[in-house]
Scaffold this motif. Structure first.
Motif, PDB file in Angstrom:
ATOM      1  N   GLY A 261      30.775  40.646  42.393  1.00  0.00           N
ATOM      2  CA  GLY A 261      31.415  41.592  41.492  1.00  0.00           C
ATOM      3  C   GLY A 261      32.861  41.210  41.251  1.00  0.00           C
ATOM      4  O   GLY A 261      33.282  40.098  41.554  1.00  0.00           O
ATOM      5  N   ASN A 262      33.618  42.151  40.724  1.00  0.00           N
ATOM      6  CA  ASN A 262      35.026  41.884  40.440  1.00  0.00           C
ATOM      7  C   ASN A 262      35.767  41.483  41.706  1.00  0.00           C
ATOM      8  O   ASN A 262      35.576  42.078  42.767  1.00  0.00           O
ATOM      9  CB  ASN A 262      35.689  43.123  39.841  1.00  0.00           C
ATOM     10  N   SER A 263      36.616  40.497  41.586  1.00  0.00           N
ATOM     11  CA  SER A 263      37.377  39.995  42.725  1.00  0.00           C
ATOM     12  C   SER A 263      38.188  41.104  43.378  1.00  0.00           C
ATOM     13  O   SER A 263      38.981  41.789  42.720  1.00  0.00           O
ATOM     14  CB  SER A 263      38.319  38.883  42.255  1.00  0.00           C
ATOM     15  N   PHE A 264      37.992  41.310  44.680  1.00  0.00           N
ATOM     16  CA  PHE A 264      38.804  42.284  45.404  1.00  0.00           C
ATOM     17  C   PHE A 264      40.277  41.852  45.416  1.00  0.00           C
ATOM     18  O   PHE A 264      41.171  42.692  45.365  1.00  0.00           O
ATOM     19  CB  PHE A 264      38.288  42.443  46.836  1.00  0.00           C
ATOM     20  N   LYS A 265      40.506  40.549  45.494  1.00  0.00           N
ATOM     21  CA  LYS A 265      41.888  40.057  45.434  1.00  0.00           C
ATOM     22  C   LYS A 265      42.517  40.419  44.092  1.00  0.00           C
ATOM     23  O   LYS A 265      43.677  40.824  44.023  1.00  0.00           O
ATOM     24  CB  LYS A 265      41.915  38.543  45.631  1.00  0.00           C
ATOM     25  N   GLY A 266      41.728  40.261  43.024  1.00  0.00           N
ATOM     26  CA  GLY A 266      42.224  40.624  41.700  1.00  0.00           C
ATOM     27  C   GLY A 266      42.484  42.108  41.578  1.00  0.00           C
ATOM     28  O   GLY A 266      43.469  42.535  40.966  1.00  0.00           O
ATOM     29  N   ILE A 267      41.606  42.924  42.146  1.00  0.00           N
ATOM     30  CA  ILE A 267      41.814  44.373  42.136  1.00  0.00           C
ATOM     31  C   ILE A 267      43.116  44.723  42.851  1.00  0.00           C
ATOM     32  O   ILE A 267      43.904  45.543  42.380  1.00  0.00           O
ATOM     33  CB  ILE A 267      40.620  45.092  42.796  1.00  0.00           C
ATOM     34  N   GLU A 268      43.348  44.082  43.984  1.00  0.00           N
ATOM     35  CA  GLU A 268      44.575  44.343  44.738  1.00  0.00           C
ATOM     36  C   GLU A 268      45.804  43.945  43.938  1.00  0.00           C
ATOM     37  O   GLU A 268      46.816  44.682  43.913  1.00  0.00           O
ATOM     38  CB  GLU A 268      44.541  43.577  46.057  1.00  0.00           C
ATOM     39  N   GLU A 269      45.745  42.815  43.268  1.00  0.00           N
ATOM     40  CA  GLU A 269      46.894  42.332  42.503  1.00  0.00           C
ATOM     41  C   GLU A 269      47.201  43.215  41.297  1.00  0.00           C
ATOM     42  O   GLU A 269      48.362  43.387  40.929  1.00  0.00           O
ATOM     43  CB  GLU A 269      46.631  40.894  42.035  1.00  0.00           C
ATOM     44  N   ARG A 270      46.154  43.778  40.696  1.00  0.00           N
ATOM     45  CA  ARG A 270      46.350  44.550  39.459  1.00  0.00           C
ATOM     46  C   ARG A 270      46.580  46.040  39.700  1.00  0.00           C
ATOM     47  O   ARG A 270      46.953  46.756  38.766  1.00  0.00           O
ATOM     48  CB  ARG A 270      45.129  44.387  38.544  1.00  0.00           C
TER      49      ARG A 270
ATOM     50  N   LEU B 241      33.859  32.967  29.670  1.00  0.00           N
ATOM     51  CA  LEU B 241      35.060  33.661  30.122  1.00  0.00           C
ATOM     52  C   LEU B 241      34.910  35.177  30.036  1.00  0.00           C
ATOM     53  O   LEU B 241      35.286  35.913  30.953  1.00  0.00           O
ATOM     54  CB  LEU B 241      36.267  33.212  29.293  1.00  0.00           C
ATOM     55  N   ASP B 242      34.356  35.679  28.919  1.00  0.00           N
ATOM     56  CA  ASP B 242      34.246  37.127  28.737  1.00  0.00           C
ATOM     57  C   ASP B 242      33.107  37.741  29.539  1.00  0.00           C
ATOM     58  O   ASP B 242      33.012  38.967  29.649  1.00  0.00           O
ATOM     59  CB  ASP B 242      34.037  37.458  27.251  1.00  0.00           C
ATOM     60  N   VAL B 243      32.243  36.903  30.095  1.00  0.00           N
ATOM     61  CA  VAL B 243      31.047  37.403  30.775  1.00  0.00           C
ATOM     62  C   VAL B 243      31.224  37.435  32.288  1.00  0.00           C
ATOM     63  O   VAL B 243      30.826  38.395  32.953  1.00  0.00           O
ATOM     64  CB  VAL B 243      29.824  36.537  30.422  1.00  0.00           C
ATOM     65  N   PHE B 244      31.860  36.386  32.850  1.00  0.00           N
ATOM     66  CA  PHE B 244      31.934  36.261  34.308  1.00  0.00           C
ATOM     67  C   PHE B 244      33.371  36.080  34.813  1.00  0.00           C
ATOM     68  O   PHE B 244      33.570  35.654  35.937  1.00  0.00           O
ATOM     69  CB  PHE B 244      31.086  35.073  34.773  1.00  0.00           C
ATOM     70  N   ASN B 245      34.359  36.397  33.988  1.00  0.00           N
ATOM     71  CA  ASN B 245      35.727  36.246  34.455  1.00  0.00           C
ATOM     72  C   ASN B 245      36.006  37.183  35.630  1.00  0.00           C
ATOM     73  O   ASN B 245      35.430  38.269  35.725  1.00  0.00           O
ATOM     74  CB  ASN B 245      36.720  36.547  33.325  1.00  0.00           C
ATOM     75  N   ASP B 246      36.846  36.749  36.542  1.00  0.00           N
ATOM     76  CA  ASP B 246      37.284  37.572  37.674  1.00  0.00           C
ATOM     77  C   ASP B 246      36.121  37.966  38.588  1.00  0.00           C
ATOM     78  O   ASP B 246      36.145  39.008  39.235  1.00  0.00           O
ATOM     79  CB  ASP B 246      37.996  38.831  37.158  1.00  0.00           C
ATOM     80  N   THR B 247      35.079  37.133  38.651  1.00  0.00           N
ATOM     81  CA  THR B 247      33.907  37.428  39.464  1.00  0.00           C
ATOM     82  C   THR B 247      33.915  36.595  40.735  1.00  0.00           C
ATOM     83  O   THR B 247      34.203  35.397  40.691  1.00  0.00           O
ATOM     84  CB  THR B 247      32.614  37.164  38.675  1.00  0.00           C
ATOM     85  N   SER B 248      33.612  37.222  41.859  1.00  0.00           N
ATOM     86  CA  SER B 248      33.590  36.531  43.147  1.00  0.00           C
ATOM     87  C   SER B 248      32.409  37.016  43.976  1.00  0.00           C
ATOM     88  O   SER B 248      31.858  38.096  43.744  1.00  0.00           O
ATOM     89  CB  SER B 248      34.886  36.788  43.933  1.00  0.00           C
ATOM     90  N   ILE B 249      32.052  36.198  44.970  1.00  0.00           N
ATOM     91  CA  ILE B 249      31.091  36.613  45.993  1.00  0.00           C
ATOM     92  C   ILE B 249      31.885  37.041  47.222  1.00  0.00           C
ATOM     93  O   ILE B 249      32.725  36.282  47.723  1.00  0.00           O
ATOM     94  CB  ILE B 249      30.127  35.479  46.359  1.00  0.00           C
TER      95      ILE B 249
END
Length: 296
Positions: free
Chosen positions: A211-220, A252-260
């Motif tokens: 799902g969405n990167s937890f690191k990205g969630i933290e940064e934003r 890019l618009d489909v799987f951007n910011d996606t991590s395991i």
């Protein structure tokens, strides 16, 4: 792709962001028989496009590494479970760099969206089918839910051999065995709810989350808001292992910011007992931009 359950054919499905849904995005209309055939054809083409892409090759390796610790016995070749066109290419792609193994993995998918009219949903579902194929997860062990699924889409998924969840769980599904949650571009509350419902070392150690990167969630997210509204995401960040999907201009618009994401047992066990006690159910009463459709 694995064959369909009834006639040996190939059938499948896709997604819209929760934020757009909350903003009043329309529900997909029921397609006619002719339009339904077009959906199947487009999805088939999407799967084969993804299968031959460098993006999928990297995602496949990353996913296989994530589930390797749940391996038990050598796995049979993919052709034994996927007798349709494309199985030979799967074997060719896998033989050089991935040790196949038998997993006891379930897969739960939330928020895939109206795949019958969304290009992004179609790509995300195509990737889901490739994951099922590569990890050899039986389709009956794949459960899906989206509050906007049409009756046609539900029937389509069931015909593919998968299970459609009938109630909006809001992500609050407890697990007792290794489970891969496939939740691309879902709202933060859905991830937070999932963590809360499985808030123990035993359960989180068996959780794999795409799902969405937890690191990205933290940064934003402002720290104050993250800690107040999404307590469980905020609390688990320090013990989360995250492997990002590759950057791809094509997707890019489909799987951007996606991590395991995974939560190693040794890191979870290192947390004091009080870290796990008194886990209150999230309520989001002060959240101004809740990105999920709630039950009821």
């Amino acid at each position: 792709m694995a064959a369909g359950p009834a006639n040996g054919g190939w059938e499948t499905v896709g997604k819209r962001r929760a934020k757009r849904r909350e903003a009043g995005g329309r529900t997909a209309e029921q397609p006619s028989v002719c339009e339904g055939d077009k959906v199947r054809h487009r999805l088939r083409e999407t799967v084969e496009e993804l299968r031959s892409s460098e993006f999928w090759a990297i995602c496949r390796e990353t996913a296989q590494r994530a589930v390797n610790k749940y391996c038990t016995t050598p796995k049979a070749p993919a052709s034994c479970c996927s007798p349709d066109v494309g199985a030979a290419k799967v074997l060719e792609d896998q033989k050089d760099d991935i040790d196949l193994c038998q997993t006891t993995l379930d897969l739960v998918c939330y928020g895939i969206g109206n795949f019958s009219d969304s290009v992004a949903s179609r790509y995300q579902l195509a990737l889901l089918f490739l994951l099922l194929e590569t990890l050899q997860i039986p389709r009956v062990s794949c459960l899906l839910f989206d509050p906007l699924f049409t009756e046609w889409e539900k029937s389509f998924l069931k015909d593919c051999g998968m299970v459609v969840i009938t109630e909006n769980e809001e992500g609050k599904r407890p697990i007792n065995r290794p489970t891969l949650f496939y939740m691309v571009h879902c709202g933060k509350a859905l991830y937070n709810n999932l963590l809360w419902r499985n808030w123990s070392p035993q359960q989180l150690a068996q959780t794999i989350l795409i799902g969405n990167s937890f690191k990205g969630i933290e940064e934003r997210s402002p720290a104050r808001i993250l800690q107040r509204d999404y307590t469980y995401i905020s609390s688990i960040l320090a013990v989360t292992e995250e492997a990002a999907f590759p950057d791809s201009n094509r997707y890019l618009d489909v799987f951007n910011d996606t991590s395991i994401h995974q939560f190693p047992r040794e890191k979870l066990d290192a947390k004091p007992r009080e870290f796990w006690e008194g886990a209150a159910e999230p309520m989001y009463q002060q959240c101004e931009d809740l990105e999920i459709i709630q039950n009821g």
